[in-house]
Design a protein around this motif. Structure first.
Motif, PDB file in Angstrom:
ATOM      1  N   LEU A  91       2.771  22.036  -4.999  1.00 37.63           N
ATOM      2  CA  LEU A  91       2.923  21.187  -6.178  1.00 37.63           C
ATOM      3  C   LEU A  91       2.409  19.800  -5.813  1.00 37.63           C
ATOM      4  O   LEU A  91       2.983  19.145  -4.938  1.00 37.63           O
ATOM      5  CB  LEU A  91       4.400  21.105  -6.588  1.00 37.63           C
ATOM      6  N   PRO A  92       1.308  19.365  -6.430  1.00 36.56           N
ATOM      7  CA  PRO A  92       0.727  18.071  -6.040  1.00 36.56           C
ATOM      8  C   PRO A  92       1.711  16.927  -6.246  1.00 36.56           C
ATOM      9  O   PRO A  92       2.291  16.769  -7.316  1.00 36.56           O
ATOM     10  CB  PRO A  92      -0.487  17.941  -6.974  1.00 36.56           C
ATOM     11  N   LEU A  93       1.904  16.134  -5.197  1.00 41.73           N
ATOM     12  CA  LEU A  93       2.742  14.944  -5.263  1.00 41.73           C
ATOM     13  C   LEU A  93       2.020  13.797  -4.579  1.00 41.73           C
ATOM     14  O   LEU A  93       1.401  13.976  -3.531  1.00 41.73           O
ATOM     15  CB  LEU A  93       4.094  15.178  -4.570  1.00 41.73           C
ATOM     16  N   GLY A  94       2.127  12.617  -5.183  1.00 40.64           N
ATOM     17  CA  GLY A  94       1.562  11.442  -4.554  1.00 40.64           C
ATOM     18  C   GLY A  94       2.384  11.042  -3.342  1.00 40.64           C
ATOM     19  O   GLY A  94       3.516  11.498  -3.144  1.00 40.64           O
ATOM     20  N   ALA A  95       1.821  10.158  -2.534  1.00 42.89           N
ATOM     21  CA  ALA A  95       2.480   9.766  -1.289  1.00 42.89           C
ATOM     22  C   ALA A  95       3.840   9.127  -1.533  1.00 42.89           C
ATOM     23  O   ALA A  95       4.757   9.261  -0.718  1.00 42.89           O
ATOM     24  CB  ALA A  95       1.581   8.804  -0.516  1.00 42.89           C
ATOM     25  N   SER A  96       4.005   8.441  -2.649  1.00 42.56           N
ATOM     26  CA  SER A  96       5.265   7.753  -2.937  1.00 42.56           C
ATOM     27  C   SER A  96       6.122   8.488  -3.964  1.00 42.56           C
ATOM     28  O   SER A  96       7.182   8.005  -4.337  1.00 42.56           O
ATOM     29  CB  SER A  96       4.977   6.329  -3.436  1.00 42.56           C
TER      30      SER A  96
ATOM     31  N   PRO B 234      14.764  32.291 -12.296  1.00 43.89           N
ATOM     32  CA  PRO B 234      13.610  32.032 -13.161  1.00 43.89           C
ATOM     33  C   PRO B 234      12.790  30.840 -12.652  1.00 43.89           C
ATOM     34  O   PRO B 234      13.320  29.945 -11.989  1.00 43.89           O
ATOM     35  CB  PRO B 234      14.268  31.701 -14.514  1.00 43.89           C
ATOM     36  N   ASP B 235      11.509  30.843 -12.956  1.00 39.06           N
ATOM     37  CA  ASP B 235      10.587  29.774 -12.571  1.00 39.06           C
ATOM     38  C   ASP B 235      10.526  29.602 -11.064  1.00 39.06           C
ATOM     39  O   ASP B 235      10.412  28.491 -10.544  1.00 39.06           O
ATOM     40  CB  ASP B 235      11.005  28.454 -13.243  1.00 39.06           C
ATOM     41  N   ALA B 236      10.600  30.730 -10.342  1.00 39.77           N
ATOM     42  CA  ALA B 236      10.565  30.673  -8.882  1.00 39.77           C
ATOM     43  C   ALA B 236       9.240  30.120  -8.362  1.00 39.77           C
ATOM     44  O   ALA B 236       9.188  29.537  -7.270  1.00 39.77           O
ATOM     45  CB  ALA B 236      10.813  32.065  -8.302  1.00 39.77           C
ATOM     46  N   ARG B 237       8.147  30.268  -9.128  1.00 42.52           N
ATOM     47  CA  ARG B 237       6.844  29.782  -8.662  1.00 42.52           C
ATOM     48  C   ARG B 237       6.849  28.261  -8.502  1.00 42.52           C
ATOM     49  O   ARG B 237       6.323  27.735  -7.510  1.00 42.52           O
ATOM     50  CB  ARG B 237       5.742  30.220  -9.634  1.00 42.52           C
ATOM     51  N   THR B 238       7.458  27.564  -9.458  1.00 39.63           N
ATOM     52  CA  THR B 238       7.541  26.106  -9.333  1.00 39.63           C
ATOM     53  C   THR B 238       8.389  25.717  -8.125  1.00 39.63           C
ATOM     54  O   THR B 238       8.058  24.798  -7.378  1.00 39.63           O
ATOM     55  CB  THR B 238       8.139  25.499 -10.610  1.00 39.63           C
ATOM     56  N   ALA B 239       9.491  26.438  -7.931  1.00 37.90           N
ATOM     57  CA  ALA B 239      10.363  26.158  -6.794  1.00 37.90           C
ATOM     58  C   ALA B 239       9.627  26.350  -5.472  1.00 37.90           C
ATOM     59  O   ALA B 239       9.737  25.522  -4.557  1.00 37.90           O
ATOM     60  CB  ALA B 239      11.595  27.064  -6.849  1.00 37.90           C
ATOM     61  N   ALA B 240       8.866  27.443  -5.366  1.00 38.09           N
ATOM     62  CA  ALA B 240       8.128  27.709  -4.131  1.00 38.09           C
ATOM     63  C   ALA B 240       7.063  26.646  -3.891  1.00 38.09           C
ATOM     64  O   ALA B 240       6.879  26.182  -2.750  1.00 38.09           O
ATOM     65  CB  ALA B 240       7.487  29.095  -4.199  1.00 38.09           C
ATOM     66  N   ALA B 241       6.343  26.257  -4.936  1.00 39.16           N
ATOM     67  CA  ALA B 241       5.287  25.254  -4.780  1.00 39.16           C
ATOM     68  C   ALA B 241       5.865  23.918  -4.323  1.00 39.16           C
ATOM     69  O   ALA B 241       5.327  23.265  -3.424  1.00 39.16           O
ATOM     70  CB  ALA B 241       4.542  25.098  -6.107  1.00 39.16           C
TER      71      ALA B 241
ATOM     72  N   LEU C 170       7.158  19.832  -0.057  1.00 39.37           N
ATOM     73  CA  LEU C 170       8.161  19.005   0.617  1.00 39.37           C
ATOM     74  C   LEU C 170       8.250  19.339   2.101  1.00 39.37           C
ATOM     75  O   LEU C 170       8.391  18.458   2.951  1.00 39.37           O
ATOM     76  CB  LEU C 170       9.526  19.203  -0.058  1.00 39.37           C
ATOM     77  N   ALA C 171       8.162  20.656   2.436  1.00 37.09           N
ATOM     78  CA  ALA C 171       8.232  21.049   3.842  1.00 37.09           C
ATOM     79  C   ALA C 171       7.005  20.551   4.613  1.00 37.09           C
ATOM     80  O   ALA C 171       7.125  20.099   5.765  1.00 37.09           O
ATOM     81  CB  ALA C 171       8.331  22.564   3.947  1.00 37.09           C
ATOM     82  N   GLU C 172       5.846  20.619   3.985  1.00 38.94           N
ATOM     83  CA  GLU C 172       4.628  20.137   4.642  1.00 38.94           C
ATOM     84  C   GLU C 172       4.709  18.624   4.860  1.00 38.94           C
ATOM     85  O   GLU C 172       4.356  18.115   5.928  1.00 38.94           O
ATOM     86  CB  GLU C 172       3.428  20.486   3.787  1.00 38.94           C
ATOM     87  N   ARG C 173       5.182  17.911   3.829  1.00 35.79           N
ATOM     88  CA  ARG C 173       5.323  16.459   3.976  1.00 35.79           C
ATOM     89  C   ARG C 173       6.341  16.120   5.060  1.00 35.79           C
ATOM     90  O   ARG C 173       6.128  15.192   5.850  1.00 35.79           O
ATOM     91  CB  ARG C 173       5.746  15.865   2.629  1.00 35.79           C
ATOM     92  N   HIS C 174       7.447  16.860   5.086  1.00 36.19           N
ATOM     93  CA  HIS C 174       8.495  16.610   6.082  1.00 36.19           C
ATOM     94  C   HIS C 174       7.951  16.816   7.498  1.00 36.19           C
ATOM     95  O   HIS C 174       8.302  16.080   8.417  1.00 36.19           O
ATOM     96  CB  HIS C 174       9.688  17.538   5.835  1.00 36.19           C
ATOM     97  N   GLY C 175       7.097  17.824   7.660  1.00 38.41           N
ATOM     98  CA  GLY C 175       6.547  18.101   8.988  1.00 38.41           C
ATOM     99  C   GLY C 175       5.596  17.022   9.478  1.00 38.41           C
ATOM    100  O   GLY C 175       5.324  16.943  10.680  1.00 38.41           O
ATOM    101  N   LYS C 176       5.082  16.208   8.576  1.00 29.48           N
ATOM    102  CA  LYS C 176       4.142  15.160   8.970  1.00 29.48           C
ATOM    103  C   LYS C 176       4.825  13.830   9.208  1.00 29.48           C
ATOM    104  O   LYS C 176       4.198  12.868   9.646  1.00 29.48           O
ATOM    105  CB  LYS C 176       3.080  14.969   7.876  1.00 29.48           C
TER     106      LYS C 176
END
Length: 319
Positions: free
Chosen positions: A157-162, A300-307, A312-318
């Motif tokens: 799910l695209p999120l800006g840096a802030s 329901p809407d598991a796709r949004t949750a997964a994205a 968030l996990a990728e950002r947390h790892g960085k």
């Protein structure tokens, strides 16, 4: 391999081993002071005895009950539910010890009484041991985190840096709600009216009804803390997977056949390499943990949750 599993199983089995040791020691020391048969079931009219069991049969049934409950909790317990094993052992063990105490030196088992305070003492004992079990959770290490999310092609799910974001949805099961309500409604009748040892089945009503009611409607949340699954009407008990334990998230569609084949049914399910909160068929959020296990929850809407979780996990790892 989860290195904490042997320690967790040992801590889950410990309260039942202690309860069984105390119970058998009490029986051995007071065996000649107990009537034969014992008063083992009590009616609503002041707690007077209305069911009886021979000493040998009582010893066998009570020992079997603690062994079965202990084996079940040892197999199913997870780090976050260790307190439940200690609570169950404390409640059951206290009831058995109090029952033996009430029968001591009874000339006529029909005149034995079990006051309501016995149940209150058993509940208090279970609550106290639940706190002990929760404290012992710190002795069980969390799974070792991986270096980062391991599903590079998983949805994002695209999120800006802030930018910050969160997602939450509730999911429910009407059949599970009905089953839990029926189990809880039947418990008092079975405990009060059924003869011993059939009355012990009333405890199964609590074992089935309370977790069933908690799982009948759950809320799934994805945010900066990770993914959290809890009862919709309460904050506890809950399952939480922090972001540093998330190796990746994906979406699956589970039909009835897949639910039965992979999880063995509905509810809180535990398998060799996966756990899940499966309350219905359909869209399912699947989280791969850093230790290699999978956690699944139908929502329901598991796709949004997964994205969002992958982002968030990728950002947390960085960080």
């Amino acid at each position: 391999m989860n290195r904490s599993a042997p320690r967790l199983r040992a801590l889950a089995a410990l309260p039942f081993a202690l309860a069984l040791a105390v119970h058998l020691a009490l029986l051995a020391l007071s065996y000649d002071r107990l009537p034969d048969p014992l008063a083992t079931h009590f009616g609503p009219d002041g707690g007077r005895a209305d069911g009886f069991t021979g000493r040998t049969a009582f010893t066998a049934v009570s020992t079997g009950l603690l062994l079965v409950l202990g084996a079940g909790w040892t197999h199913l317990a997870r780090r976050g539910s260790l307190w439940g094993a200690w609570a169950t052992a404390g409640f059951t063990g206290a009831l058995l010890v109090l029952l033996v105490r009430d029968n001591l030196d009874a000339a006529d088992p029909a005149r034995v009484e079990s006051p309501l305070t016995n149940l209150l003492v058993a509940v208090a004992t279970g609550a106290l041991l639940a706190l002990v079990g929760r404290g012992l959770t710190r002795l069980v290490p969390r799974e070792e985190p991986a270096e980062g999310p391991g599903l590079p092609d998983a949805p994002r799910l695209p999120l800006g840096a802030s930018e910050v974001a969160g997602w939450t949805r509730a999911t429910a099961s009407r059949p599970l709600t009905a089953l839990a309500v029926l189990a809880l409604a039947a418990t008092p009748a079975v405990l009060l009216l059924a003869p011993w040892p059939v009355a012990l089945l009333g405890l199964l009503g609590l074992v089935i009804g309370l977790p069933g009611l908690a799982l009948a409607r759950v809320r799934v949340t994805v945010d900066r803390r990770g993914v959290t699954v809890r009862p919709a009407l309460a904050s506890r008990p809950r399952t939480r997977i922090p972001l540093d334990e998330v190796a990746g998230a994906s979406v699956r569609d589970l039909d009835t056949a897949a639910v039965l084949a992979e999880f063995g049914g509905w509810g809180y399910r535990v398998r060799a390499h996966r756990t899940g909160v499966i309350v219905r068929s359909g869209e399912t959020l699947v989280v791969r943990r850093s230790g290699g296990r999978e956690f699944a929850v139908t929502v329901p809407d598991a796709r949004t949750a997964a994205a969002l979780l992958n982002t968030l996990a990728e950002r947390h790892g960085k960080v």
